[in-house]
Design a protein around this motif. Sequence first.
Motif, PDB file in Angstrom:
ATOM      1  N   PHE A 148      51.200  32.921  39.649  1.00 19.51           N
ATOM      2  CA  PHE A 148      51.095  34.364  39.998  1.00 19.51           C
ATOM      3  C   PHE A 148      49.490  34.632  40.186  1.00 19.51           C
ATOM      4  O   PHE A 148      48.638  34.015  39.844  1.00 19.51           O
ATOM      5  N   ILE A 149      49.260  35.586  40.712  1.00 16.52           N
ATOM      6  CA  ILE A 149      47.875  36.000  41.189  1.00 16.52           C
ATOM      7  C   ILE A 149      47.529  37.617  40.389  1.00 16.52           C
ATOM      8  O   ILE A 149      48.697  38.350  40.399  1.00 16.52           O
ATOM      9  N   ASP A 150      46.457  37.625  39.709  1.00 21.85           N
ATOM     10  CA  ASP A 150      46.119  38.815  39.006  1.00 21.85           C
ATOM     11  C   ASP A 150      45.773  39.875  40.029  1.00 21.85           C
ATOM     12  O   ASP A 150      44.280  39.757  40.425  1.00 21.85           O
ATOM     13  N   LEU A 151      46.361  40.739  40.655  1.00 15.45           N
ATOM     14  CA  LEU A 151      46.034  41.776  41.586  1.00 15.45           C
ATOM     15  C   LEU A 151      45.000  42.673  41.064  1.00 15.45           C
ATOM     16  O   LEU A 151      44.034  42.993  41.892  1.00 15.45           O
ATOM     17  N   GLU A 152      45.077  42.961  39.698  1.00 15.43           N
ATOM     18  CA  GLU A 152      44.078  44.053  39.257  1.00 15.43           C
ATOM     19  C   GLU A 152      42.549  43.588  39.451  1.00 15.43           C
ATOM     20  O   GLU A 152      41.728  43.989  39.713  1.00 15.43           O
ATOM     21  N   LYS A 153      42.779  42.036  38.595  1.00 16.73           N
ATOM     22  CA  LYS A 153      41.411  41.532  38.829  1.00 16.73           C
ATOM     23  C   LYS A 153      40.752  41.311  40.399  1.00 16.73           C
ATOM     24  O   LYS A 153      39.788  41.381  40.594  1.00 16.73           O
ATOM     25  N   LEU A 154      41.892  40.658  41.198  1.00 16.91           N
ATOM     26  CA  LEU A 154      41.177  40.567  42.560  1.00 16.91           C
ATOM     27  C   LEU A 154      40.835  41.702  43.527  1.00 16.91           C
ATOM     28  O   LEU A 154      39.719  41.694  43.938  1.00 16.91           O
ATOM     29  N   SER A 155      41.500  42.929  42.818  1.00 18.97           N
ATOM     30  CA  SER A 155      41.130  44.158  43.660  1.00 18.97           C
ATOM     31  C   SER A 155      39.720  44.460  43.060  1.00 18.97           C
ATOM     32  O   SER A 155      38.975  44.949  43.797  1.00 18.97           O
ATOM     33  N   ARG A 156      39.323  44.231  41.930  1.00 11.51           N
ATOM     34  CA  ARG A 156      38.177  44.652  41.377  1.00 11.51           C
ATOM     35  C   ARG A 156      37.007  43.749  41.831  1.00 11.51           C
ATOM     36  O   ARG A 156      35.868  44.213  42.334  1.00 11.51           O
TER      37      ARG A 156
END
Length: 349
Positions: A148-156
């Motif tokens: 899975f991808i950490d969307l919160e982390k990638l967004s930041r």
Amino acid sequence: MKRKEFGLEIKLEEGAQITSIQLSDETVEYLNSIWGEKTYIDYLKEFLVEEKNFEIANNAVMECMKDALPENIRENCKHCKGETKDESYKACTKYYLQMKGTFTMVGTEFVNIVLRHKHIYDNKYELQRLTINFFNCLNFVKGRGVMFIDLEKLSRYALDANFKSLSQLFRNSRVLKSLEIINNSLDSLNEQEMENKVLQREDENYIELQKEFFEKKQRFYKEKLFLQEKENNADVKIKEQNAPDKKISIPKYALYIHYLQAVGEHPYFENHPIGKLTAIEEWLEKEGIITTPKYFQIKYNFISNHKTNRIANNQVSNISYVAHTMLADFPKAKKLALSELKLAQTKNK
């Protein structure tokens, strides 16, 4: 509520067979025409600058996929145990399929995000950093074969790249152009914020963070514009101070140059190799005096060639101004002008 993670997981009964559908050449050609010549893999290679960088990242992903497979998967695999040669019975297929499916979806969306933000795409340094961080946001669940991808982390990470790329863009642009972009961005963010309040929606675009960035940039570039305007005004004042006084008449300039020539501070116009009129023209241009060489020559000849014209009573104010103001740094010429000033003051008395 913001979605923190994203990943695919295929639900199949133990030992179920996975089959694939072979697409026709026409279908493949059609899909290629929709997706274009470059795939998300091609873009990821481009974003990482060198293909070897992608190979390193991709090999790491594949190794993580392998490590995420359930334990003892080979012991439960009909294909691995030699019970069948049909690869559709390979127990690891489902897990690789769901992890690769996740990677394809998030990789494609990541590329689309970058291509929608031209300032990030054009900033190769920030783009490379962001792409490396994209790979760092991939997580694997060991024993479940799930990625899975950490969307919160990638967004930041994306916000950080966005802010830094915009900062570089502003530095390379005119101040007014930067302020225009900043003001338009703030207006758009304010509209999004109001819409969220009206529709009671949660902020999924980090509006507060974006507003804080643009408001700080707005203050900085307003201050920069103010300082530039102040500097420009100072330059104008200096130019005005250095420019010829508009109150200085042509007869005053004629007296000024006459007295300088009379004491040897300036060569006579007649001594110019090309001629007197050319000498006058060059001097006028050098001093920034706006008049025609012919008109100046007439006024100059009137006071220079005839002493009676020069020390006439109607010349008192002109000689006084020239002596005390224009010849302040030329003591010999000033002394001569003051002596003729006395003669002009006493004339006809």
